[in-house]
Design an enzyme around this catalytic site. Structure first.
Site, PDB file in Angstrom:
ATOM      1  N   ARG A  59       6.884  -7.073  -1.781  1.00 10.17           N
ATOM      2  CA  ARG A  59       8.186  -6.610  -2.286  1.00 10.17           C
ATOM      3  C   ARG A  59       9.307  -7.531  -1.816  1.00 10.17           C
ATOM      4  O   ARG A  59      10.199  -7.883  -2.582  1.00 10.17           O
ATOM      5  CB  ARG A  59       8.453  -5.183  -1.826  1.00 10.17           C
ATOM      6  CG  ARG A  59       9.837  -4.651  -2.240  1.00 10.17           C
ATOM      7  CD  ARG A  59      10.033  -3.222  -1.805  1.00 10.17           C
ATOM      8  NE  ARG A  59       9.151  -2.337  -2.550  1.00 10.17           N
ATOM      9  CZ  ARG A  59       8.752  -1.147  -2.111  1.00 10.17           C
ATOM     10  NH1 ARG A  59       9.126  -0.714  -0.914  1.00 10.17           N
ATOM     11  NH2 ARG A  59       7.946  -0.400  -2.852  1.00 10.17           N
TER      12      ARG A  59
ATOM     13  N   ASP B  40       3.998  10.368  -2.888  1.00 13.56           N
ATOM     14  CA  ASP B  40       4.496   9.351  -1.958  1.00 13.56           C
ATOM     15  C   ASP B  40       5.091  10.017  -0.716  1.00 13.56           C
ATOM     16  O   ASP B  40       5.597  11.139  -0.786  1.00 13.56           O
ATOM     17  CB  ASP B  40       5.564   8.504  -2.656  1.00 13.56           C
ATOM     18  CG  ASP B  40       5.820   7.187  -1.952  1.00 13.56           C
ATOM     19  OD1 ASP B  40       5.020   6.828  -1.063  1.00 13.56           O
ATOM     20  OD2 ASP B  40       6.805   6.513  -2.297  1.00 13.56           O
TER      21      ASP B  40
ATOM     22  N   THR C 141       3.610   5.953   5.135  1.00 11.38           N
ATOM     23  CA  THR C 141       3.899   4.854   6.044  1.00 11.38           C
ATOM     24  C   THR C 141       3.597   5.247   7.483  1.00 11.38           C
ATOM     25  O   THR C 141       3.667   4.410   8.375  1.00 11.38           O
ATOM     26  CB  THR C 141       5.376   4.435   5.931  1.00 11.38           C
ATOM     27  OG1 THR C 141       6.211   5.587   6.154  1.00 11.38           O
ATOM     28  CG2 THR C 141       5.669   3.875   4.540  1.00 11.38           C
TER      29      THR C 141
ATOM     30  N   LYS D 297       1.186   0.323  -2.388  1.00  5.52           N
ATOM     31  CA  LYS D 297       0.573   1.653  -2.478  1.00  5.52           C
ATOM     32  C   LYS D 297       0.858   2.307  -3.826  1.00  5.52           C
ATOM     33  O   LYS D 297      -0.043   2.865  -4.451  1.00  5.52           O
ATOM     34  CB  LYS D 297       1.073   2.537  -1.322  1.00  5.52           C
ATOM     35  CG  LYS D 297       0.688   2.013   0.062  1.00  5.52           C
ATOM     36  CD  LYS D 297       1.079   2.961   1.173  1.00  5.52           C
ATOM     37  CE  LYS D 297       2.578   3.070   1.345  1.00  5.52           C
ATOM     38  NZ  LYS D 297       3.202   1.797   1.780  1.00  5.52           N
ATOM     39  N   THR D 298       2.101   2.243  -4.276  1.00  5.09           N
ATOM     40  CA  THR D 298       2.439   2.819  -5.582  1.00  5.09           C
ATOM     41  C   THR D 298       1.715   2.079  -6.698  1.00  5.09           C
ATOM     42  O   THR D 298       1.203   2.693  -7.642  1.00  5.09           O
ATOM     43  CB  THR D 298       3.962   2.769  -5.809  1.00  5.09           C
ATOM     44  OG1 THR D 298       4.624   3.482  -4.764  1.00  5.09           O
ATOM     45  CG2 THR D 298       4.324   3.389  -7.144  1.00  5.09           C
TER      46      THR D 298
END
Length: 360
Positions: free
Chosen positions: A229, A121, A170, A76-77
């Site tokens: 990640r 975020d 999230t 997302k980032t």
């Protein structure tokens, strides 16, 4: 201990946790793709977002506000930074927990340049007063700054330059409908397939100057929980093992041996996950057992078991949540190499936790 909270000093011990620690953040900055063509996975999201950005550029306008939802570690980032790069605009990054007052948000909004991208975020954790101010800012590019208190307070309208808000969450269900409806484009990030993760691992290995063969990449991808990640984090740990214990080349055998050292098994389960399963199966015969009892058995907080371990175990089909408690599935017994009770083998009530309430 919160295993997935990067502010918790013990959280870094969880190699397969999806939240980013400081090392992850530093490495991710170097590994992040710079445009949509370079971004791997999320094919539908990429295609839809590409249309939105191309149309905005053709009109000479700022892009619509974008909401990205999905589990931690899915990109997302990275996508927010790609949006800014594709639009040729600067990006401002902040988070919901950092905005506790409407004044905090007003200070950020009033300093934005025309066309700038504001990445927010964990937007669902923003305070309610700031959230209500954001409604008007997103829709009318204006905020009302309240000066004074009580009957003498006055609202001073402040015009804002057009900007693009990229919100990431999230937990999309916690967003109030008025906020969710103000986003022009909403996308949900899915977990990655093993083939996509292999591409991510090969790309990261090339950037990190690490030699890895296809079987080594496949071994790491299979333990990465569908999350880039985690794949990149496992790659770095396997790289360390290969440099110290071998010739620096990552093969299937080297990857398997390295991840055995870090207690990550073939399905991506770590010590906490296996502790939950072993307690459920060995101590309670596969359940059903209450969450609090299960947490005590593994020596963790109830919230840790429910929010950190259970989601992946449920997604893998190893654990089921039922009205009577947690139940181990046949796949859980098979994964740990244990023999289930006879009634579970026969598909009886104890196997699914949904037995006859009258005991017949």
């Amino acid at each position: 201990m919160n295993w997935d909270d990067p502010t918790d000093p013990d959280a870094a011990e969880r190699l397969v946790g999806a939240s980013a620690d400081r090392e992850d953040q530093a490495v991710e900055a170097a590994l992040r793709p710079k445009d949509l063509d370079e971004f791997i996975g999320q094919e539908k999201v990429r295609e839809q977002l590409d249309l939105v950005l191309r149309a905005a550029r053709a009109r000479g306008a700022t892009a619509d506000h974008v909401l990205l939802s999905g589990a931690p570690g899915l990109g997302k980032t990275t996508l927010s930074m790609i949006i800014a790069a594709e639009m040729g605009a600067p990006i401002r990054i902040t988070s919901g927990p950092a905005i506790q007052h409407a004044g905090d948000l007003a200070a950020i909004l009033s300093s934005l340049q025309e066309g700038e991208v504001l990445f927010l975020d964990e937007i669902h954790r923003m305070s309610r007063p700031a959230e209500e101010m954001l409604y008007m800012a997103m829709e009318d590019f204006r905020v009302d700054v309240i000066v004074g208190k009580g009957p003498g307070a006055t609202a001073i309208p402040l015009e804002l330059p057009p900007f693009t808000l990229v919100g990431a969450t999230t937990r999309a269900g916690l967003l109030p409908p008025p906020l969710r409806d103000r986003f022009g484009f909403t996308a949900h990030m899915e977990f990655y397939e093993p083939a996509e993760l292999r591409r991510v691992i090969h790309r990261s290995a090339a950037l990190l100057d690490v030699e890895i063969d296809p079987d080594g990449a496949a071994e790491i991808s299979g333990r990465s929980r569908g999350t880039p990640r985690i794949a990149n984090r496992l790659l770095r740990r396997v790289r360390d093992y290969a440099q110290v214990k071998a010739d620096g080349v990552i093969t299937r055998e080297i990857a398997a041996a390295a991840l055995a050292v870090y207690e990550v098994d073939g399905r991506g389960l770590d010590r906490l996950d296996r502790a939950v399963l072993e307690a459920l199966l060995k101590l309670f015969g596969g359940g059903p057992v209450g969450l609090s009892t299960l947490a005590v058995a593994v020596g963790e907080e109830r919230e840790t078991v429910e929010e950190v371990a259970e989601p992946f175990l449920v997604r893998e089909g190893l654990l089921a949540r039922t009205p009577r408690g947690r139940v181990g599935t046949p796949a859980a017994w098979a994964h740990l190499g244990l023999t289930p009770p006879q009634q579970q083998v026969a598909g009886g009530a104890a196997g699914n936790g949904q037995g006859d309430l009258f005991g017949t």
